[in-house]
Design an enzyme around this catalytic site. Structure first.
Site, PDB file in Angstrom:
ATOM      1  N   TYR A 180       9.957  53.795  60.074  1.00 30.47           N
ATOM      2  CA  TYR A 180       9.124  54.392  59.033  1.00 30.47           C
ATOM      3  C   TYR A 180       8.472  55.676  59.531  1.00 30.47           C
ATOM      4  O   TYR A 180       8.519  56.715  58.864  1.00 30.47           O
ATOM      5  CB  TYR A 180       8.063  53.390  58.584  1.00 30.47           C
ATOM      6  CG  TYR A 180       7.061  53.956  57.608  1.00 30.47           C
ATOM      7  CD1 TYR A 180       7.399  54.145  56.272  1.00 30.47           C
ATOM      8  CD2 TYR A 180       5.775  54.307  58.024  1.00 30.47           C
ATOM      9  CE1 TYR A 180       6.482  54.670  55.373  1.00 30.47           C
ATOM     10  CE2 TYR A 180       4.849  54.826  57.131  1.00 30.47           C
ATOM     11  CZ  TYR A 180       5.209  55.009  55.805  1.00 30.47           C
ATOM     12  OH  TYR A 180       4.304  55.528  54.920  1.00 30.47           O
ATOM     13  N   LYS A 193       8.957  59.594  58.159  1.00 30.83           N
ATOM     14  CA  LYS A 193       7.850  60.383  57.629  1.00 30.83           C
ATOM     15  C   LYS A 193       7.591  61.624  58.485  1.00 30.83           C
ATOM     16  O   LYS A 193       7.184  62.675  57.965  1.00 30.83           O
ATOM     17  CB  LYS A 193       6.592  59.517  57.545  1.00 30.83           C
ATOM     18  CG  LYS A 193       6.613  58.511  56.393  1.00 30.83           C
ATOM     19  CD  LYS A 193       6.678  59.184  55.031  1.00 30.83           C
ATOM     20  CE  LYS A 193       6.456  58.200  53.913  1.00 30.83           C
ATOM     21  NZ  LYS A 193       6.475  58.841  52.566  1.00 30.83           N
ATOM     22  N   THR A 204      -3.402  48.998  47.901  1.00 36.82           N
ATOM     23  CA  THR A 204      -2.462  48.506  46.901  1.00 36.82           C
ATOM     24  C   THR A 204      -2.473  46.981  46.911  1.00 36.82           C
ATOM     25  O   THR A 204      -2.864  46.353  47.907  1.00 36.82           O
ATOM     26  CB  THR A 204      -1.031  48.974  47.198  1.00 36.82           C
ATOM     27  OG1 THR A 204      -0.577  48.336  48.412  1.00 36.82           O
ATOM     28  CG2 THR A 204      -0.973  50.492  47.364  1.00 36.82           C
ATOM     29  N   ASP A 241      18.679  57.488  41.588  1.00 37.64           N
ATOM     30  CA  ASP A 241      18.717  57.361  43.050  1.00 37.64           C
ATOM     31  C   ASP A 241      18.614  58.762  43.635  1.00 37.64           C
ATOM     32  O   ASP A 241      19.604  59.484  43.737  1.00 37.64           O
ATOM     33  CB  ASP A 241      20.009  56.684  43.488  1.00 37.64           C
ATOM     34  CG  ASP A 241      20.100  56.527  45.004  1.00 37.64           C
ATOM     35  OD1 ASP A 241      19.113  56.861  45.696  1.00 37.64           O
ATOM     36  OD2 ASP A 241      21.160  56.093  45.484  1.00 37.64           O
TER      37      ASP A 241
END
Length: 225
Positions: free
Chosen positions: A143, A147, A178, A52
């Site tokens: 998100y 970033k 992906t 982690d």
């Protein structure tokens, strides 16, 4: 460049696997650091699972294992991270989770690696930011903010290290091709997206001696989106 030692966080993801394969093709020695366990790594790759990286102690221990195995570290690729689409009024805000997965992992891995990267004649850190952090759309707040913090870390750390041989840069992809993204966006054209191998090629360039004049760069890698 044969014999260079690189650590890839999040090395079992789609992009991570592409980066590992590209590094091996160059003759580099590779350590994969990932939260996941039980994945088969290519021959010769040091597999460090169950880590982690949001915990600085675990990040330190992982880097110590890389040094124990290879005796050095020349580049760190901070690929570990996560994504969630979520509107701001969601009942279970994911902001803390996004910052832990995207910023804390990169910060802790970088801090653990720095003493060893400074000892290299061409130390490199390459972070994975996001084009979505430049102008976040609906549902991209948590998100995109995490970033954007990675971008700020990249630029600040690059300034701090300008008196050393270590460079710090980030790639800013748009949509990566992906299986998960194809499943989520069935009507889109994946040919317009960024192929993992193409993004890996840019990442490896930023870890090469040819990129020595670049530091603090946020490099868009956006395909045809």
């Amino acid at each position: 460049m044969d014999g260079r030692v690189v650590a890839v966080t999040g090395g079992h993801g789609v992009l991570g696997r592409a980066v590992v394969q590209a590094a091996l093709t160059r003759g580099w020695r590779v350590a994969v650091v990932d939260h996941a366990m039980g994945h088969a790594a290519p021959d010769g790759v040091l597999e460090i699972g169950g880590v982690d990286l949001a915990d600085p102690t675990q990040a330190d221990a992982a880097v110590a294992r890389v040094i124990e195995r290879f005796g050095r570290l020349d580049a760190l690729f901070n690929i570990a991270g996560g994504f969630v689409w979520q509107t701001t009024d969601d009942a279970a805000p994911a902001w803390d989770r996004m910052f832990a997965l995207n910023l804390s992992t990169a910060l802790n891995a970088s801090r653990a690696a720095l003493p060893h990267l400074k000892a290299s004649d061409a130390g490199r850190i390459v972070n994975v930011g996001s084009a979505a952090a430049l102008k976040a759309g609906a549902g991209m707040g948590a998100y995109g903010a995490s970033k954007a913090a990675v971008h700020a870390l990249t630029q600040s750390l690059a300034e701090e290290l300008k008196t050393t041989a270590v460079t710090v840069n980030a790639v800013l992809p748009s949509i990566i091709d992906t299986p998960a993204n194809r499943a989520d966006m069935r009507d889109a054209d994946p040919a317009q997206w960024v192929a993992p191998a193409d993004l890996a090629a840019v990442i490896l360039f930023l870890a090469s001696p040819e990129s020595r004049a670049m530091t603090g760069a946020l490099v868009p890698v956006t395909g045809r989106v």
